[in-house]
Motif scaffolding. Structure first.
Motif, mmCIF file in Angstrom:
data_model
loop_
_atom_site.group_PDB
_atom_site.id
_atom_site.type_symbol
_atom_site.label_atom_id
_atom_site.label_comp_id
_atom_site.label_asym_id
_atom_site.label_seq_id
_atom_site.Cartn_x
_atom_site.Cartn_y
_atom_site.Cartn_z
ATOM 1 N N THR A 153 1.023 -1.192 -0.371
ATOM 2 C CA THR A 153 -0.250 0.013 -0.252
ATOM 3 C C THR A 153 0.833 1.637 -0.346
ATOM 4 N N VAL B 118 1.627 1.236 -4.183
ATOM 5 C CA VAL B 118 0.493 2.515 -4.747
ATOM 6 C C VAL B 118 1.438 3.573 -4.256
ATOM 7 N N ALA C 52 -7.622 4.652 -7.511
ATOM 8 C CA ALA C 52 -7.367 3.387 -7.446
ATOM 9 C C ALA C 52 -8.358 2.468 -7.347
ATOM 10 N N LYS D 22 -5.274 -5.667 -3.986
ATOM 11 C CA LYS D 22 -5.872 -5.244 -3.180
ATOM 12 C C LYS D 22 -5.410 -4.196 -2.261
ATOM 13 N N ALA D 23 -3.917 -4.280 -2.851
ATOM 14 C CA ALA D 23 -3.323 -3.199 -2.653
ATOM 15 C C ALA D 23 -3.405 -2.042 -2.845
ATOM 16 N N ASP E 2 -6.398 -1.567 -0.802
ATOM 17 C CA ASP E 2 -5.894 -1.413 0.792
ATOM 18 C C ASP E 2 -5.557 -0.178 1.014
ATOM 19 N N THR E 3 -5.130 0.371 0.335
ATOM 20 C CA THR E 3 -4.743 1.892 0.539
ATOM 21 C C THR E 3 -5.633 2.859 0.786
ATOM 22 N N ASN F 284 -7.144 2.006 3.863
ATOM 23 C CA ASN F 284 -6.174 2.941 5.371
ATOM 24 C C ASN F 284 -6.136 4.248 4.970
#
Length: 91
Positions: free
Chosen positions: A19, A29, A38, A75-76, A79-80, A83
């Motif tokens: 991330t 990312v 994203a 997923k990254a 997830d970014t 988060n």
């Protein structure tokens, strides 16, 4: 940091995908990515993975690894976004 601890930190394996704000071997990312970009990127990677996996009888090892990497990149990205939203909710 002691020299031996510093040396150990340098050689600890990094994940392939990460991330924003984290280190990775292949894919990190961008910290300034927008939520829309994203999620659009994640959708694109997942669409490609689904397309590759649609004919599971014809999958070779390369195709299987491509699917894994596409999903990990998606997923990254997701997830970014998650988060960032969690951090903005704390403020």
């Amino acid at each position: 940091m002691r020299a031996d601890a510093h040396a150990q930190a340098e050689f600890e394996p990094k994940p392939y995908f990460a991330t924003a704000g984290n280190a990775a071997q292949f894919f990190v990312v961008s910290e300034d990515i927008t939520t829309e970009c994203a999620l659009e990127g994640a959708s694109m990677f997942l669409s490609s993975a689904a397309s590759l996996g649609s004919n599971s009888d014809a999958l070779d090892d390369g195709a299987r690894w491509a699917i894994v990497h596409l999903v990990e990149m998606a997923k990254a990205l997701v997830d970014t976004v998650v988060n960032a939203q969690m951090e903005s909710g704390r403020e």
